[in-house]
Design an enzyme around this catalytic site. Structure first.
Site, PDB file in Angstrom:
ATOM      1  N   LEU A  33      23.308  46.223 -40.474  1.00 59.89           N
ATOM      2  CA  LEU A  33      23.421  44.924 -41.142  1.00 59.89           C
ATOM      3  C   LEU A  33      24.794  44.292 -40.911  1.00 59.89           C
ATOM      4  CD1 LEU A  33      21.706  45.840 -44.531  1.00 59.89           C
ATOM      5  CD2 LEU A  33      20.651  44.974 -42.435  1.00 59.89           C
ATOM      6  N   HIS A  34      24.780  42.984 -40.675  1.00 57.90           N
ATOM      7  CA  HIS A  34      26.026  42.227 -40.496  1.00 57.90           C
ATOM      8  C   HIS A  34      25.990  41.005 -41.419  1.00 57.90           C
ATOM      9  CE1 HIS A  34      23.404  39.709 -38.128  1.00 57.90           C
ATOM     10  NE2 HIS A  34      23.188  40.683 -37.263  1.00 57.90           N
ATOM     11  N   HIS A  37      22.735  39.116 -41.820  1.00 54.43           N
ATOM     12  CA  HIS A  37      21.742  39.700 -42.735  1.00 54.43           C
ATOM     13  C   HIS A  37      22.120  39.420 -44.191  1.00 54.43           C
ATOM     14  CE1 HIS A  37      21.172  42.514 -39.193  1.00 54.43           C
ATOM     15  NE2 HIS A  37      19.947  42.113 -39.403  1.00 54.43           N
ATOM     16  N   GLN A  61       8.023  47.586 -31.307  1.00 52.34           N
ATOM     17  CA  GLN A  61       8.483  46.329 -30.690  1.00 52.34           C
ATOM     18  C   GLN A  61       9.468  46.563 -29.542  1.00 52.34           C
ATOM     19  OE1 GLN A  61      10.141  44.955 -34.595  1.00 52.34           O
ATOM     20  NE2 GLN A  61      11.734  44.036 -33.349  1.00 52.34           N
ATOM     21  N   GLY A 149      15.872  35.100 -39.831  1.00 49.38           N
ATOM     22  CA  GLY A 149      16.980  34.354 -39.224  1.00 49.38           C
ATOM     23  C   GLY A 149      16.475  33.423 -38.128  1.00 49.38           C
ATOM     24  N   SER A 188      23.021  42.473 -34.144  1.00 51.11           N
ATOM     25  CA  SER A 188      23.384  43.896 -34.137  1.00 51.11           C
ATOM     26  C   SER A 188      23.702  44.341 -32.718  1.00 51.11           C
ATOM     27  CB  SER A 188      22.245  44.737 -34.704  1.00 51.11           C
ATOM     28  OG  SER A 188      21.898  44.245 -35.975  1.00 51.11           O
TER      29      SER A 188
END
Ligand code: PAF
Length: 285
Positions: A33-34, A37, A61, A149, A188
Site C-alpha cells: 500500500l502507498h 491506496h 490476473q 483508482g 506498487s
C-alpha cells in the site's frame, strides 16, 4: 481494526456491521500500500460507515512470465497503514481460500469487448482474472460502495460494465490518480524502477500533459494527439512504448476525432526495463 483471513469470518464481521445499520465500503487491493491506496481508503470512509480493505495478490490476473512471484508483499506494513487510515476490516485471504479448486479449474467471468483491447491485448488473461476476483470479493463483502483508482482506467471501466451487466447492487467510485511531485502516478510497481528508470518514467506524465494541452488548445485529430503522446516516450532512452491511445471514455473504442460532448481519454503503457507502467488522462468530459 479486525483482520479476517477466511471467507466465513469476513462475512460474519461485515454482516454484524450491516445489522448495526452501517453502510459498507470496500477498497480492493493487492497490498504494498502507498499514498494512492490511502487516498482510496479516505474516499471510502467518506462514502461508507464501515471500510473493508482486501489485500490479495490475485494469481489469476498474472500471465505466465509476469511478476506474480516478485510482486511486493509487505503485510505488517500494510496492516499498520490500514490501521492508521481508519480501516475497520482487512480481508487477507490465501490463494487456496479464494480459489479452492486452484486457478486453472476456477470459474471465470469475462467482460467481452473491454477485456481484450489495450492492456488486454498485451495481457490476454489479465482482465478475466481481475473481473473474477472483484466479483468474488463483492460476493464475500457485499459492499454498498467500492472504490478503485483512476490510474487503472481500463480496470475501473471493466468493473463498472460488469456491475451493470450483472445487476450488482454496488456503487463503483473511481478516485483520481495520486502522483509524485514530478507527476509519476503512484504504483506498487514503481518500487522496481532503478534511479535512471525512475527519472525516465516521468515521460509518461509529460506525454499526457502535452496531449491535454494540445486538446485544450483545440487539437481534435486523434492521430495527431497519439503522436504527441508517443513523442516524449519514444525519445526517452530505456523506455519502450507499448501503446499510446485516444479512446472513448466508456467503451474504450479508438477515436478518430476528439469532440466536446464525447468523453475521451488518453491511455499509455510503457516499459522501463522489465517494469511496465500505465497512466492516463481525461481529454474531454
Ligand atoms: O488494482 C488492483 O490492485 C487489482 O487489480 C484488484 C482490483 C485489487 C484486483 O486484484
Amino acid at each position: 481494526m479486525q483482520v479476517a483471513t477466511t471467507i466465513p469470518s469476513a462475512r460474519q464481521l461485515v454482516e454484524q456491521a450491516r445489522e448495526d445499520g452501517r453502510r459498507i465500503g470496500l477498497v480492493p487491493t493487492m497490498g504494498a500500500l502507498h499514498r494512492g491506496h490511502v487516498a482510496l481508503v479516505e474516499e471510502c470512509r467518506r462514502l461508507a460507515d464501515f471500510t473493508a480493505v482486501s489485500i490479495f495478490v490475485n494469481p489469476a490476473q498474472f500471465g505466465p512470465g509476469e511478476d506474480y512471484d516478485r510482486y511486493p508483499r509487505m503485510l505488517e506494513e500494510d496492516l499498520r497503514k490500514c490501521e492508521a487510515a481508519g480501516v475497520d476490516l482487512v480481508f487477507k485471504p490465501s490463494a487456496e481460500e479464494m480459489y479452492p479448486r486452484g486457478v486453472p479449474k476456477a470459474t471465470f467471468v469475462e467482460v467481452p469487448g473491454l477485456s481484450h483491447v489495450l492492456e488486454g491485448e498485451i495481457r490476454p488473461t489479465h482482465f478475466r482474472g481481475v473481473a473474477t476476483v472483484v466479483l468474488a470479493l463483492f460476493e464475500i463483502i457485499r459492499p454498498d460502495v467500492a472504490v478503485f483508482g483512476q490510474k487503472d482506467y481500463q480496470q475501473q471501466a471493466l468493473i463498472r460494465r460488469m456491475v451493470e451487466d450483472l445487476h450488482m447492487p454496488v456503487e463503483v467510485v473511481s478516485h483520481q490518480t495520486v502522483r509524485e511531485s514530478d507527476g509519476l502516478a503512484l504504483s506498487s510497481r514503481n518500487a522496481y524502477l532503478d534511479a535512471e528508470q525512475r527519472r525516465g518514467s516521468v515521460a509518461l506524465y509529460k506525454a499526457l500533459e502535452a496531449a491535454c494541452k494540445a486538446v485544450a488548445g483545440g487539437e481534435s485529430d486523434a492521430d495527431r494527439v497519439r503522436q504527441i503522446l508517443r513523442s516524449p516516450i519514444e525519445s526517452e532512452v530505456g523506455a519502450t512504448l507499448d501503446y499510446a491511445e485516444v479512446v472513448d471514455a466508456e467503451t474504450l473504442e479508438s477515436l478518430e476525432r476528439i469532440e466536446p460532448g464525447r468523453a475521451s481519454v488518453a491511455l499509455l503503457a510503457a516499459r522501463f526495463g522489465k517494469t511496465r507502467l500505465i497512466d492516463n488522462a481525461r481529454l474531454t468530459e
